[in-house]
Scaffold this active site. Sequence first.
Site, PDB file in Angstrom:
ATOM      1  N   ASP A   1      70.271-117.101  19.664  1.00 60.51           N
ATOM      2  CA  ASP A   1      71.163-117.729  20.980  1.00 60.51           C
ATOM      3  C   ASP A   1      72.400-117.702  20.674  1.00 60.51           C
ATOM      4  O   ASP A   1      72.919-117.568  19.238  1.00 60.51           O
ATOM      5  CB  ASP A   1      70.269-119.125  21.333  1.00 60.51           C
ATOM      6  CG  ASP A   1      70.748-119.652  22.498  1.00 60.51           C
ATOM      7  OD1 ASP A   1      69.572-119.619  23.191  1.00 60.51           O
ATOM      8  OD2 ASP A   1      71.865-119.643  23.068  1.00 60.51           O
TER       9      ASP A   1
ATOM     10  N   ASP B   1      74.499-112.438  20.110  1.00 61.37           N
ATOM     11  CA  ASP B   1      74.834-112.112  21.442  1.00 61.37           C
ATOM     12  C   ASP B   1      73.993-110.959  21.960  1.00 61.37           C
ATOM     13  O   ASP B   1      74.372-109.744  21.253  1.00 61.37           O
ATOM     14  CB  ASP B   1      76.451-111.682  21.515  1.00 61.37           C
ATOM     15  CG  ASP B   1      76.820-111.410  22.450  1.00 61.37           C
ATOM     16  OD1 ASP B   1      76.140-111.085  23.712  1.00 61.37           O
ATOM     17  OD2 ASP B   1      77.994-111.121  22.762  1.00 61.37           O
ATOM     18  N   VAL B   2      73.229-110.964  22.872  1.00 55.91           N
ATOM     19  CA  VAL B   2      72.421-109.726  23.205  1.00 55.91           C
ATOM     20  C   VAL B   2      73.214-108.653  24.025  1.00 55.91           C
ATOM     21  O   VAL B   2      72.643-107.464  23.982  1.00 55.91           O
ATOM     22  CB  VAL B   2      70.995-110.097  23.903  1.00 55.91           C
ATOM     23  CG1 VAL B   2      70.318-111.218  23.360  1.00 55.91           C
ATOM     24  CG2 VAL B   2      71.615-110.735  25.437  1.00 55.91           C
TER      25      VAL B   2
ATOM     26  N   ASN C   1      63.735-113.492  25.774  1.00 59.32           N
ATOM     27  CA  ASN C   1      63.619-114.308  26.899  1.00 59.32           C
ATOM     28  C   ASN C   1      65.255-114.683  27.234  1.00 59.32           C
ATOM     29  O   ASN C   1      65.285-115.119  28.522  1.00 59.32           O
ATOM     30  CB  ASN C   1      63.242-115.605  26.320  1.00 59.32           C
ATOM     31  CG  ASN C   1      63.327-117.026  27.356  1.00 59.32           C
ATOM     32  OD1 ASN C   1      62.832-117.084  28.261  1.00 59.32           O
ATOM     33  ND2 ASN C   1      64.383-117.843  27.079  1.00 59.32           N
TER      34      ASN C   1
ATOM     35  N   TYR D   1      69.867-110.475  40.943  1.00 61.66           N
ATOM     36  CA  TYR D   1      68.920-111.027  39.747  1.00 61.66           C
ATOM     37  C   TYR D   1      67.600-110.325  39.803  1.00 61.66           C
ATOM     38  O   TYR D   1      66.817-110.157  39.232  1.00 61.66           O
ATOM     39  CB  TYR D   1      68.607-112.758  40.267  1.00 61.66           C
ATOM     40  CG  TYR D   1      67.910-113.298  38.935  1.00 61.66           C
ATOM     41  CD1 TYR D   1      68.252-113.462  37.725  1.00 61.66           C
ATOM     42  CD2 TYR D   1      66.580-113.957  39.394  1.00 61.66           C
ATOM     43  CE1 TYR D   1      67.325-113.958  36.826  1.00 61.66           C
ATOM     44  CE2 TYR D   1      65.843-114.395  38.778  1.00 61.66           C
ATOM     45  CZ  TYR D   1      66.368-114.586  37.284  1.00 61.66           C
ATOM     46  OH  TYR D   1      65.415-115.282  36.567  1.00 61.66           O
TER      47      TYR D   1
ATOM     48  N   ALA E   1      61.553-122.186  37.816  1.00 58.72           N
ATOM     49  CA  ALA E   1      61.082-123.234  36.840  1.00 58.72           C
ATOM     50  C   ALA E   1      62.137-124.334  36.653  1.00 58.72           C
ATOM     51  O   ALA E   1      63.492-123.965  36.966  1.00 58.72           O
ATOM     52  CB  ALA E   1      61.132-122.379  35.536  1.00 58.72           C
TER      53      ALA E   1
ATOM     54  N   THR F   1      64.555-125.662  34.775  1.00 58.53           N
ATOM     55  CA  THR F   1      65.266-125.105  33.538  1.00 58.53           C
ATOM     56  C   THR F   1      66.805-125.699  33.838  1.00 58.53           C
ATOM     57  O   THR F   1      67.217-126.048  34.835  1.00 58.53           O
ATOM     58  CB  THR F   1      65.277-123.778  33.304  1.00 58.53           C
ATOM     59  OG1 THR F   1      65.749-123.105  34.444  1.00 58.53           O
ATOM     60  CG2 THR F   1      63.768-123.298  33.123  1.00 58.53           C
TER      61      THR F   1
END
Length: 250
Positions: A37, A53-54, A80, A145, A178, A180
């Site tokens: 993360d 960092d993806v 995720n 999205y 969800a 979140t």
Amino acid sequence: MAEFEGLVAAVTGGASGIGAAVVAVLRERGARVAALDLREVEPKEDLLGVRTDVTDDDSVRRAIDTVVDHFGGLDIVVNNAGIGAQGTVADNDDAEWLRVLDVNLLGMVRVARAALPHLRKSRAAAIVNTGSIAGTAGLPQRALYSASKGSVIALTRAMAADHLAEGIRVNCVNPGTADTPWIGRLLEKADDPAAERAALEARQPHGRLVSAEEVAHAVAYLASPLASSTSGTGIAVDGGMQDLRLRPRG
């Protein structure tokens, strides 16, 4: 339940929300887990936090190498990490489209690509991607999205076909709306947060938001060696939103 005993999992976006719930469930069931993360995660005996960092391939490769060096291998990847987006197809410029796709789609590509050499050595290799109800149903004000998550679902099937013969299962989980932190921030911006929350709850046939823990248990099933005949599948955790058509209550 300890079906993950001896296995190592890497969970992107593991510091909060669904990712944190996945980390907790996998640890409860015996896995050693790395939470990848942008935010720091406090390390424990069976938990490693790795700043990642993806959107940066070097960062992703360093993170995967760190996990393997620390735990001695890698068996499970949970892709995720993701960000949200609102608006119609006309409401976001090219830069925003590229930013969201860079995280939600290419982020998964980078992580899987770096992890594959290690997963090929595993006796129980699995990748679980986080999709969304937005990728399987048309929702208003979610064009960008939805496109990103629809791509994740298609990518999941293609990866499953490519890597099944290598002993690597690839599946995805498709949560409904969800409860979140991202939804919390969305509600805070609404003119009437209580009314907006009620509308989101009513949209799902079971009448409430999906919990992060419910999604995490679906991820754990797909990642588990007990699901060794499950590949190329998407599990909806959406209170029936995708497939049920109930009569209005009252």
